[in-house]
Design a protein around this motif. Structure first.
Motif, mmCIF file in Angstrom:
data_model
loop_
_atom_site.group_PDB
_atom_site.id
_atom_site.type_symbol
_atom_site.label_atom_id
_atom_site.label_comp_id
_atom_site.label_asym_id
_atom_site.label_seq_id
_atom_site.Cartn_x
_atom_site.Cartn_y
_atom_site.Cartn_z
ATOM 1 N N VAL A 227 0.812 -1.189 0.009
ATOM 2 C CA VAL A 227 0.104 -0.166 0.070
ATOM 3 C C VAL A 227 0.895 1.142 0.091
ATOM 4 N N ASP A 229 -0.088 4.536 -0.196
ATOM 5 C CA ASP A 229 -0.896 5.556 0.430
ATOM 6 C C ASP A 229 -1.271 4.835 1.742
ATOM 7 N N SER A 231 -2.420 6.148 4.500
ATOM 8 C CA SER A 231 -3.917 6.541 5.033
ATOM 9 C C SER A 231 -4.904 5.624 4.560
ATOM 10 N N GLN A 232 -4.971 4.852 3.526
ATOM 11 C CA GLN A 232 -5.876 4.097 3.139
ATOM 12 C C GLN A 232 -6.132 2.975 3.852
ATOM 13 N N GLU A 233 -4.955 2.623 4.666
ATOM 14 C CA GLU A 233 -5.053 1.318 5.413
ATOM 15 C C GLU A 233 -6.154 1.552 6.689
ATOM 16 N N HIS A 235 -9.162 2.584 6.604
ATOM 17 C CA HIS A 235 -10.561 2.546 6.374
ATOM 18 C C HIS A 235 -10.923 1.454 6.739
ATOM 19 N N GLN A 255 -12.666 -2.051 -4.624
ATOM 20 C CA GLN A 255 -12.610 -0.776 -5.412
ATOM 21 C C GLN A 255 -13.597 -0.061 -5.846
ATOM 22 N N ASN A 258 -14.592 2.661 -3.116
ATOM 23 C CA ASN A 258 -13.483 3.756 -2.714
ATOM 24 C C ASN A 258 -12.664 4.136 -4.092
ATOM 25 N N SER A 259 -11.642 5.087 -3.941
ATOM 26 C CA SER A 259 -11.107 5.441 -5.039
ATOM 27 C C SER A 259 -9.729 4.938 -5.073
ATOM 28 N N LEU A 260 -9.604 3.575 -4.617
ATOM 29 C CA LEU A 260 -8.142 2.763 -4.545
ATOM 30 C C LEU A 260 -8.015 2.462 -5.979
ATOM 31 N N TYR A 274 -2.468 2.398 -4.557
ATOM 32 C CA TYR A 274 -2.040 3.539 -4.622
ATOM 33 C C TYR A 274 -3.306 4.554 -4.782
#
Length: 274
Positions: A227, A229, A231-233, A235, A255, A258-260, A274
């Motif tokens: 990962v 980013d 900060s995504q972890e 969620h 996916q 969210n915007s992953l 990312y």
């Protein structure tokens, strides 16, 4: 199919010994012959994803190891009637028959046990530096080699956790679990029983961080998830997937919410987020 094959493997040595003694009955010969013929047809279909091997032998005891690859699971019944479900990337070493004083198996990875009760013959699960001692109960064990965490979840009955010197560390009561990491342990109540549906082929998670979900997927599907980013972890997610649908299906479903963005590297077996 697996049970047929297990019978064939376990009977091989007994059949050879009986033949040498010239005391094999006609009915037994017919049964053995039937199993061998059945195995020719059943083995390619029933064990295409699993590896069952003999690892060592002492006097009258033959030990087997059942290895389960990524994305798969297996169920077997031990000689004493105990049911065992093995999760992906796990292995279980067990004897064809147990000794009189105890019933000992060796686990690497994750398994769910429904132990046949026998107060005269304790059931021991050895995994790394710890041993779980039971008489008859249902419990789940996580002890992957690549993960320093050891966890035992008690569904019903009672278990004792022993250290490397076979000294008792603690006793669990039903509905609780113990996590041991770097020699320190914590006991807490079980909050999500759906997790154990993995033995039925379901991957379930309830309000967990994405990073913890990725750890589960890495262990189950033997893939590395990076990962970018971080900060995504943080969620949180709740969901249920069929394991047979694979990691790609789970990835695409996540996916949608969210915007992953994902990048799959087949050569190095990694997924970059990312």
């Amino acid at each position: 199919y697996r049970k047929f094959y297990n019978i064939i493997i376990w009977q091989k040595r007994d059949v050879a010994r009986i033949k040498e003694q010239n005391s094999q009955s006609k009915s037994f010969r017919f049964f053995t012959y039937f199993l061998k013929i059945a195995g020719i047809f059943l083995l390619p279909f029933g064990l295409s994803y699993f590896w069952l091997s003999s690892i060592k032998e002492d006097s009258d005891t033959l030990y087997q190891t059942l290895n389960v690859p990524s994305g798969q699971r297996a169920e077997l019944v031990l000689a004493d009637g105990t049911n065992v479900w093995l999760n992906a990337n796990s292995s279980l070493t067990f004897p064809t028959k147990f000794h009189r004083n105890n019933r000992t198996v060796i686990l690497r990875g994750e398994a769910y046990f429904d132990v046949y009760k026998n107060t005269e013959q304790p059931f021991l699960v050895q995994s790394g530096n710890y041993t779980i001692k039971v008489l008859g109960t249902q419990f789940n064990v996580q002890a992957y080699v690549q993960n320093s965490l050891f966890e035992t979840d008690l569904i019903e009955g009672s278990v004792e956790v022993l250290n490397v010197d076979n000294n008792k560390l603690l006793a669990l009561t039903p509905g609780n679990k113990v996590k041991i990491e770097k020699g320190e342990y914590t006991v807490s109540p079980i909050t999500d029983y759906n997790y154990y549906l993995w033995k039925d082929g379901l991957i379930c998670f309830d309000d967990i961080l994405l990073r913890d979900l990725f750890k589960q997927l890495e262990q189950y599907f033997d893939v590395k998830i990076n990962v970018v980013d971080k900060s995504q972890e943080l969620h949180k997610y709740t969901g249920k997937f069929r394991a047979k649908d694979g990691v790609e299906h789970i990835r695409k479903t996540l996916q949608l919410n969210n915007s992953l963005k994902y990048r799959r590297d087949e050569k190095h077996n990694t997924i970059e987020i990312y």
